[in-house]
Design a protein around this motif. Structure first.
Motif, mmCIF file in Angstrom:
data_model
loop_
_atom_site.group_PDB
_atom_site.id
_atom_site.type_symbol
_atom_site.label_atom_id
_atom_site.label_comp_id
_atom_site.label_asym_id
_atom_site.label_seq_id
_atom_site.Cartn_x
_atom_site.Cartn_y
_atom_site.Cartn_z
ATOM 1 N N CYS A 27 -1.262 -2.774 17.104
ATOM 2 C CA CYS A 27 -2.006 -4.298 17.328
ATOM 3 C C CYS A 27 -1.589 -3.954 18.705
ATOM 4 C CB CYS A 27 -1.168 -5.171 16.785
ATOM 5 S SG CYS A 27 -2.009 -6.547 17.518
ATOM 6 N N VAL A 29 -2.369 -6.202 20.812
ATOM 7 C CA VAL A 29 -2.896 -7.975 21.249
ATOM 8 C C VAL A 29 -2.087 -8.497 22.069
ATOM 9 C CG1 VAL A 29 -3.390 -10.520 20.673
ATOM 10 C CG2 VAL A 29 -4.440 -8.190 19.570
ATOM 11 N N GLY A 30 -0.484 -7.992 22.104
ATOM 12 C CA GLY A 30 0.773 -8.553 22.856
ATOM 13 C C GLY A 30 0.956 -9.639 22.443
ATOM 14 N N CYS A 31 1.422 -10.300 22.283
ATOM 15 C CA CYS A 31 1.152 -12.131 21.558
ATOM 16 C C CYS A 31 3.009 -11.801 22.306
ATOM 17 C CB CYS A 31 1.696 -12.332 20.563
ATOM 18 S SG CYS A 31 -0.102 -12.154 19.388
ATOM 19 N N CYS A 34 6.340 -11.911 19.247
ATOM 20 C CA CYS A 34 5.613 -11.001 18.117
ATOM 21 C C CYS A 34 7.041 -11.136 17.556
ATOM 22 C CB CYS A 34 4.642 -9.642 18.454
ATOM 23 S SG CYS A 34 4.240 -9.109 17.317
ATOM 24 N N SER A 36 6.556 -8.560 15.160
ATOM 25 C CA SER A 36 6.617 -7.425 14.070
ATOM 26 C C SER A 36 6.220 -5.886 15.222
ATOM 27 C CB SER A 36 5.308 -7.940 13.090
ATOM 28 O OG SER A 36 5.678 -8.744 12.163
ATOM 29 N N LEU A 39 4.779 -2.620 14.782
ATOM 30 C CA LEU A 39 2.934 -2.296 14.574
ATOM 31 C C LEU A 39 2.373 -2.319 15.548
ATOM 32 C CD1 LEU A 39 2.571 -5.633 12.336
ATOM 33 C CD2 LEU A 39 2.675 -3.341 11.599
ATOM 34 N N TRP A 40 2.919 -2.459 17.092
ATOM 35 C CA TRP A 40 2.413 -1.969 18.312
ATOM 36 C C TRP A 40 1.629 -0.488 18.200
ATOM 37 C CZ3 TRP A 40 4.845 -5.844 22.949
ATOM 38 C CH2 TRP A 40 4.507 -6.611 22.518
ATOM 39 N N GLY A 98 -5.275 -10.750 16.047
ATOM 40 C CA GLY A 98 -4.498 -11.550 16.200
ATOM 41 C C GLY A 98 -6.117 -12.167 17.737
ATOM 42 N N PHE A 118 -0.193 -14.802 17.862
ATOM 43 C CA PHE A 118 1.179 -16.152 18.000
ATOM 44 C C PHE A 118 1.304 -16.470 19.430
ATOM 45 C CE2 PHE A 118 5.714 -16.465 17.259
ATOM 46 C CZ PHE A 118 5.434 -17.406 16.763
HETATM 47 S S1 SF4 Z 1 2.005 -10.985 16.465
HETATM 48 FE FE1 SF4 Z 1 0.019 -10.173 15.211
HETATM 49 S S2 SF4 Z 1 -1.612 -9.964 16.407
HETATM 50 FE FE2 SF4 Z 1 0.732 -10.215 17.923
HETATM 51 S S3 SF4 Z 1 1.107 -8.442 18.832
HETATM 52 FE FE3 SF4 Z 1 2.247 -9.375 16.553
HETATM 53 S S4 SF4 Z 1 0.769 -7.870 15.521
HETATM 54 FE FE4 SF4 Z 1 -0.183 -8.414 17.064
#
Ligand code: SF4
Length: 150
Positions: A27, A29-31, A34, A36, A39-40, A98, A118
């Motif tokens: 992922c 998106v870099g919220c 985050c 998680s 998951l990056w 995201g 997020f």
């Molecule tokens: S909250 Fe979800 S969409 Fe946003 S950075 Fe984390 S894994 Fe990616």
């Protein structure tokens, strides 16, 4: 091919469905906030080969009603093929992204879609102030209210 964490059965993420969740890594998106961040890293997890994916679907057929992906939209061909396979086997399908929108080929294979990054200042789907939207695409409705406790 993308990598995923081991699949998990989850009950809260798609209202009214018992879902088998595949969390796809990579992922970007870099919220901020985050939960998680593992998951990056696209190297994290195990390759979700078609063989492994089909084995999961066969194993959970009759036990779960929906196949849910957290991410993976950055590989639209792969994701849309995997969603289509789930639908041909009788599962509903959902994507949590995201981003604000996804490729048409992905959208066409979905029953449910969660959009929006997020933002810890306004909260997630259980917050009335959230920027995120959860769509029931068959009914063409936003159903965020189903996540909010009275
Ligand atoms: S909250 Fe979800 S969409 Fe946003 S950075 Fe984390 S894994 Fe990616």
């Amino acid at each position: 091919m993308f990598n995923s964490l081991p699949a998990q059965v989850v009950m809260q993420e798609v209202p009214g469905e018992i879902s088998l969740l595949f969390s796809i890594t990579g992922c970007d998106v870099g919220c901020k906030g985050c939960h998680s961040t593992e998951l990056w890293n696209e190297e994290y997890g195990e390759p979700l080969s078609e063989e492994r994916y089909r084995a999961y679907l066969n194993q959970y057929r009759g036990f779960v009603s929906c196949i849910l992906f957290f991410g993976g939209e950055w590989q639209p061909k792969q994701l849309s093929e995997y969603l289509a396979l789930a639908k041909t086997m009788g599962f509903k399908t959902c994507l949590y992204t995201g981003r604000e929108r996804v490729a048409r080929e992905i959208h066409a294979q979905l029953d449910y879609l969660k959009t929006g990054e997020f933002d810890h200042q306004v909260g997630g789907l259980d917050s009335p102030d959230t920027n995120q939207k959860f769509y029931d695409l068959a009914q063409n409705k936003i159903i965020n209210y189903k996540f909010i406790n009275d």
